[in-house]
Design an enzyme around this catalytic site. Structure first.
Site, PDB file in Angstrom:
ATOM      1  N   ASP A 103       7.718  -1.271  11.229  1.00  0.00           N
ATOM      2  CA  ASP A 103       6.997   0.003  10.558  1.00  0.00           C
ATOM      3  C   ASP A 103       6.198   0.538  11.496  1.00  0.00           C
ATOM      4  O   ASP A 103       4.926   1.188  11.220  1.00  0.00           O
ATOM      5  CB  ASP A 103       6.182  -0.856   9.464  1.00  0.00           C
ATOM      6  CG  ASP A 103       5.281  -1.842   9.851  1.00  0.00           C
ATOM      7  OD1 ASP A 103       5.193  -2.233  11.035  1.00  0.00           O
ATOM      8  OD2 ASP A 103       4.455  -2.400   9.170  1.00  0.00           O
ATOM      9  N   TYR A 124      39.294  26.547 -10.339  1.00  0.00           N
ATOM     10  CA  TYR A 124      39.186  25.244 -11.053  1.00  0.00           C
ATOM     11  C   TYR A 124      39.272  25.754 -12.665  1.00  0.00           C
ATOM     12  O   TYR A 124      39.188  26.605 -13.120  1.00  0.00           O
ATOM     13  CB  TYR A 124      37.828  25.056 -10.928  1.00  0.00           C
ATOM     14  CG  TYR A 124      37.454  23.650 -11.782  1.00  0.00           C
ATOM     15  CD1 TYR A 124      38.054  22.509 -11.365  1.00  0.00           C
ATOM     16  CD2 TYR A 124      36.163  23.217 -12.600  1.00  0.00           C
ATOM     17  CE1 TYR A 124      37.938  21.174 -11.817  1.00  0.00           C
ATOM     18  CE2 TYR A 124      35.956  22.131 -13.041  1.00  0.00           C
ATOM     19  CZ  TYR A 124      36.847  20.914 -12.663  1.00  0.00           C
ATOM     20  OH  TYR A 124      36.358  19.910 -13.341  1.00  0.00           O
ATOM     21  N   TYR A 169       8.115  -3.837  15.500  1.00  0.00           N
ATOM     22  CA  TYR A 169       7.525  -3.989  14.005  1.00  0.00           C
ATOM     23  C   TYR A 169       8.621  -2.958  13.553  1.00  0.00           C
ATOM     24  O   TYR A 169       8.626  -1.902  13.942  1.00  0.00           O
ATOM     25  CB  TYR A 169       6.224  -3.667  13.972  1.00  0.00           C
ATOM     26  CG  TYR A 169       5.419  -4.660  14.285  1.00  0.00           C
ATOM     27  CD1 TYR A 169       5.484  -5.788  14.751  1.00  0.00           C
ATOM     28  CD2 TYR A 169       3.839  -4.404  13.866  1.00  0.00           C
ATOM     29  CE1 TYR A 169       4.744  -7.038  15.216  1.00  0.00           C
ATOM     30  CE2 TYR A 169       3.117  -5.452  14.246  1.00  0.00           C
ATOM     31  CZ  TYR A 169       3.448  -6.761  14.979  1.00  0.00           C
ATOM     32  OH  TYR A 169       2.451  -7.740  15.317  1.00  0.00           O
ATOM     33  N   ARG A 196       0.790  -1.189   0.055  1.00  0.00           N
ATOM     34  CA  ARG A 196       0.205   0.055  -0.024  1.00  0.00           C
ATOM     35  C   ARG A 196       0.801   1.161  -0.065  1.00  0.00           C
ATOM     36  O   ARG A 196       0.429   2.521  -0.110  1.00  0.00           O
ATOM     37  CB  ARG A 196      -0.942   0.116   1.092  1.00  0.00           C
ATOM     38  CG  ARG A 196      -2.288  -0.800   0.907  1.00  0.00           C
ATOM     39  CD  ARG A 196      -2.882  -0.951   2.373  1.00  0.00           C
ATOM     40  NE  ARG A 196      -2.395  -1.744   3.316  1.00  0.00           N
ATOM     41  CZ  ARG A 196      -2.680  -1.906   4.434  1.00  0.00           C
ATOM     42  NH1 ARG A 196      -3.584  -1.170   4.975  1.00  0.00           N
ATOM     43  NH2 ARG A 196      -2.093  -2.942   5.243  1.00  0.00           N
ATOM     44  N   TYR A 200      32.034  34.532  -4.946  1.00  0.00           N
ATOM     45  CA  TYR A 200      32.117  32.983  -4.566  1.00  0.00           C
ATOM     46  C   TYR A 200      33.520  32.828  -4.004  1.00  0.00           C
ATOM     47  O   TYR A 200      34.621  33.187  -4.694  1.00  0.00           O
ATOM     48  CB  TYR A 200      32.122  32.271  -6.037  1.00  0.00           C
ATOM     49  CG  TYR A 200      32.755  30.886  -6.045  1.00  0.00           C
ATOM     50  CD1 TYR A 200      31.899  29.844  -5.188  1.00  0.00           C
ATOM     51  CD2 TYR A 200      33.791  30.247  -6.568  1.00  0.00           C
ATOM     52  CE1 TYR A 200      32.362  28.488  -5.059  1.00  0.00           C
ATOM     53  CE2 TYR A 200      34.261  28.948  -6.273  1.00  0.00           C
ATOM     54  CZ  TYR A 200      33.373  28.158  -5.655  1.00  0.00           C
ATOM     55  OH  TYR A 200      33.921  26.785  -5.291  1.00  0.00           O
ATOM     56  N   ARG A 235      29.055  25.847   1.991  1.00  0.00           N
ATOM     57  CA  ARG A 235      29.073  24.459   1.572  1.00  0.00           C
ATOM     58  C   ARG A 235      30.043  23.917   2.269  1.00  0.00           C
ATOM     59  O   ARG A 235      30.852  24.578   3.220  1.00  0.00           O
ATOM     60  CB  ARG A 235      29.443  24.449   0.005  1.00  0.00           C
ATOM     61  CG  ARG A 235      28.186  24.958  -0.803  1.00  0.00           C
ATOM     62  CD  ARG A 235      28.639  25.106  -2.313  1.00  0.00           C
ATOM     63  NE  ARG A 235      29.346  23.870  -2.683  1.00  0.00           N
ATOM     64  CZ  ARG A 235      30.125  23.664  -3.941  1.00  0.00           C
ATOM     65  NH1 ARG A 235      30.166  24.769  -4.748  1.00  0.00           N
ATOM     66  NH2 ARG A 235      30.560  22.621  -4.255  1.00  0.00           N
ATOM     67  N   GLY A 244       3.416 -15.302   8.096  1.00  0.00           N
ATOM     68  CA  GLY A 244       2.949 -14.977   9.272  1.00  0.00           C
ATOM     69  C   GLY A 244       3.988 -14.591  10.495  1.00  0.00           C
ATOM     70  O   GLY A 244       4.995 -14.796  10.530  1.00  0.00           O
TER      71      GLY A 244
HETATM   72  C1  UD1 Z   1      -0.420  -7.997  13.378  1.00  0.00           C
HETATM   73  C2  UD1 Z   1      -1.242  -8.965  14.722  1.00  0.00           C
HETATM   74  C3  UD1 Z   1      -2.368  -8.199  15.352  1.00  0.00           C
HETATM   75  C4  UD1 Z   1      -2.012  -6.928  15.572  1.00  0.00           C
HETATM   76  C5  UD1 Z   1      -1.332  -5.969  14.305  1.00  0.00           C
HETATM   77  C6  UD1 Z   1      -0.980  -4.760  14.839  1.00  0.00           C
HETATM   78  C7  UD1 Z   1      -0.571 -11.285  14.244  1.00  0.00           C
HETATM   79  C8  UD1 Z   1      -0.961 -12.410  13.696  1.00  0.00           C
HETATM   80  N1  UD1 Z   1      -1.427 -10.176  14.140  1.00  0.00           N
HETATM   81  O1  UD1 Z   1      -1.495  -8.148  12.551  1.00  0.00           O
HETATM   82  O2  UD1 Z   1      -2.891  -8.928  16.383  1.00  0.00           O
HETATM   83  O3  UD1 Z   1      -3.230  -6.154  16.012  1.00  0.00           O
HETATM   84  O4  UD1 Z   1      -0.134  -6.784  13.842  1.00  0.00           O
HETATM   85  O5  UD1 Z   1      -0.667  -4.040  13.674  1.00  0.00           O
HETATM   86  O6  UD1 Z   1       0.544 -11.186  14.836  1.00  0.00           O
HETATM   87  N2  UD1 Z   1       5.592  -9.603   9.271  1.00  0.00           N
HETATM   88  C9  UD1 Z   1       6.700 -10.338   8.975  1.00  0.00           C
HETATM   89  N3  UD1 Z   1       6.618 -11.776   8.341  1.00  0.00           N
HETATM   90  C10 UD1 Z   1       5.321 -12.164   8.315  1.00  0.00           C
HETATM   91  C11 UD1 Z   1       4.153 -11.286   8.613  1.00  0.00           C
HETATM   92  C12 UD1 Z   1       4.425 -10.040   9.098  1.00  0.00           C
HETATM   93  O7  UD1 Z   1       7.960  -9.803   8.974  1.00  0.00           O
HETATM   94  O8  UD1 Z   1       5.382 -13.180   7.571  1.00  0.00           O
HETATM   95  C13 UD1 Z   1       5.959  -8.377   9.645  1.00  0.00           C
HETATM   96  C14 UD1 Z   1       5.271  -7.068   8.940  1.00  0.00           C
HETATM   97  O9  UD1 Z   1       6.300  -6.708   7.876  1.00  0.00           O
HETATM   98  C15 UD1 Z   1       4.894  -5.999   9.824  1.00  0.00           C
HETATM   99  C16 UD1 Z   1       4.498  -7.074  11.152  1.00  0.00           C
HETATM  100  O10 UD1 Z   1       5.196  -8.293  11.059  1.00  0.00           O
HETATM  101  O11 UD1 Z   1       6.066  -5.215  10.279  1.00  0.00           O
HETATM  102  C17 UD1 Z   1       3.086  -7.126  11.218  1.00  0.00           C
HETATM  103  O12 UD1 Z   1       2.627  -7.858  10.144  1.00  0.00           O
HETATM  104  P1  UD1 Z   1       1.113  -7.466   9.518  1.00  0.00           P
HETATM  105  O13 UD1 Z   1       0.750  -8.375   8.270  1.00  0.00           O
HETATM  106  O14 UD1 Z   1       0.852  -5.821   9.402  1.00  0.00           O
HETATM  107  O15 UD1 Z   1       0.302  -8.040  10.847  1.00  0.00           O
HETATM  108  P2  UD1 Z   1      -1.415  -7.939  10.779  1.00  0.00           P
HETATM  109  O16 UD1 Z   1      -2.123  -9.048  10.177  1.00  0.00           O
HETATM  110  O17 UD1 Z   1      -1.688  -6.344  10.670  1.00  0.00           O
END
Ligand code: UD1
Ligand code: CA
Length: 457
Positions: A103, A387, A101, A16, A366, A333, A79
């Site tokens: 992000d 230069y 996380y 997104r 300059y 600079r 996941g």
């Molecule tokens: C997850 C949580 C949810 C929480 C939400 C908060 C789980 C199952 N769910 O959901 O309870 O409310 O975050 O934002 O944990 N990522 C990986 N590898 C993967 C999947 C995800 O590194 O296989 C990372 C993503 O890059 C991201 C973070 O984990 O930084 C969360 O992943 P995302 O897919 O956003 O989780 P949600 O489904 O939103």
């Protein structure tokens, strides 16, 4: 507390964001999202920081070259639980793992310390949030009588009743390593998304009699994730507002705290005043009573006490001494060092030059690769020709020199102490001390000369 491992999840694609750049490399306050999380993690002095990468993993590793990180590849994103499984061999057998996380960039150190304190010596701990629109988040299920956390249910697996719960999982959690090693191998993907949910370990903890503590962040933006450019822009503002608040708290005058951008670290002495729309990048230090005019940009700069930066000045990798006057419209600079009471005026560019106390270049010049002495006056339109198309050479201007306007100094060249250069000169040779040197032809007037007329053909 006992030993700490930090795992930062950063394998997701971030579709997104509508960008080819991996999500965690998008910048907030001039630094990748992931760097904010890494820096916060470091403040906890953990044993190890593991970063799980997948999408754009090579690019992420190339952009962040810090050597205290353990990179773990999650080739397929099955996941959050699956992500943790990939890290398991890296984790200690005792102590705790804190999951962050990549992000969620703005979580504050105090919030994490509070979470760690809530876990005590053997519990799990969840950072939860109570929000008006919980759609999309995992919901926190609590025992009706005791109020204790019993499980997390994901949006897509939640019943209508569970969906009405407004307490959500932020994703940030702390788990005892000993249990993580037991629980992760038992995770299954029997859910709507066919994913291995890290959140399923909460129910496992409860089943094994392990208490699940919880705590909340002081501010919602701390737990806000970045999924699109709207959220990125919103968090950028949150960060800038916090920074502005902190500066006001410290006594800095901001003419409008909503119109300042700090992309790095800004430290200020007392009675500093900053006008609107200034940008500070890298490490910037402003001494006591410094004033920065509107629309100025300072990147890795030190400004001495009492100096004034007039509007629309751009200053990079430079040192400005005390009581200086810079701008308006000055460009300073990299490699420039100005001693005290130096004046650099409008449309003057200074590059890789050292200028001693009390010297002035007030208009349209300059000055590049130059060493300038004290109390030198550089007239309007003076150019150091440093230069030759292939190599660069230095210009040396000694103390008490006066350079007339519109002069070219062809480097390498030395203008000796006390020299005066007549306006409009092109200087190619060293000048003697305390003499007037000039290199222009004598003014002549031609009698009977007429301007050319347009032919009437
Ligand atoms: C997850 C949580 C949810 C929480 C939400 C908060 C789980 C199952 N769910 O959901 O309870 O409310 O975050 O934002 O944990 N990522 C990986 N590898 C993967 C999947 C995800 O590194 O296989 C990372 C993503 O890059 C991201 C973070 O984990 O930084 C969360 O992943 P995302 O897919 O956003 O989780 P949600 O489904 O939103
Ligand atoms: Ca998410």
């Amino acid at each position: 507390m006992s030993k700490l491992n930090v795992v930062i999840l950063a394998a997701g694609a971030g579709k997104r964001m509508q960008s080819t750049l991996p999500k965690v490399l998008h910048t907030l306050a001039g630094r990748p999202l992931l760097m904010h999380v890494i820096n916060t993690a470091r403040m906890l002095s953990p044993d190890k920081i593991c970063v799980v990468i997948g999408h754009g993993s090579d690019q992420v590793k190339q952009s962040i070259t810090d050597d205290d990180l353990t990179w773990v590849l999650q080739a397929q994103q099955l996941g959050t639980g699956h992500a943790l499984m990939q890290v398991l061999p890296q984790l200690n057998t005792n102590g705790f793992t804190l999951v962050l996380y990549g992000d969620v960039p703005l979580v504050q150190i105090q919030t994490l310390q509070q979470l760690i304190a809530a876990a005590g010596e053997k519990s799990c701990a969840l950072l939860t949030a109570i929000i008006d629109d919980p759609f999309g988040y995992g919901r926190i299920l609590r025992n009706r009588e005791t109020g204790e956390v019993v499980a997390i249910v994901e949006q897509k697996d939640a019943t209508a009743e569970q969906q009405s719960i407004r307490e959500v999982n932020t994703g940030i959690m702390l788990i005892p390593n000993q249990h993580l090693h037991q629980w992760l191998p038992k995770l299954e993907n029997k859910n709507t998304q066919r994913e291995y949910y890290l959140t399923d370990i909460i129910a496992m903890a409860v089943k094994d009699g392990i208490y699940v503590a919880s705590s909340q962040a002081g501010n919602f933006w701390e737990v806000m994730g970045v999924n699109n450019k709207h959220q990125l822009a919103e968090l950028e503002r949150a960060h800038q507002n916090n920074y502005a608040e902190k500066l006001l708290e410290e006594g800095v005058s901001l003419l409008d705290p909503n119109r300042i951008d700090i992309r790095g670290v800004l430290s200020c002495g007392s009675d500093v005043e900053i006008d609107i729309d200034c940008i500070f990048e890298g490490v910037v230090r402003l001494g006591d009573s410094v004033r920065v005019g509107a629309h100025s940009i300072l990147r890795n700069v030190t400004v001495g006490a009492g100096s004034i930066i007039h509007p629309f000045s751009l200053i990079e990798d430079a040192e400005i001494g005390e009581d200086g006057k810079i701008g308006p419209y000055a460009r300073i600079r990299p490699g420039t060092r100005l001693a005290k009471k130096v004046h650099i005026g409008n449309f003057v560019e200074v590059k890789n030059s050292q200028i001693a106390a009390g010297s002035k270049a007030n208009h349209l010049s300059y000055i590049g690769d130059s060493t300038v002495g004290e109390n030198v006056n550089i007239g309007a339109g003076t150019i150091t020709c440093n230069y030759d198309g292939a190599n660069k050479y230095r210009t040396v201007i000694e103390d008490d020199v006066f350079i007339g306007s519109d002069t070219q100094l062809i480097a390498p060249v030395k203008i000796s102490k006390g020299s005066t250069i007549g306006a409009g000169s092109t200087i190619t040779k060293e000048t003697p001390e305390n003499q007037l040197t000039l290199s222009r032809s004598k003014q002549v007037s031609i009698t009977g000369w007429k301007r050319p007329q347009k032919s009437k053909a």
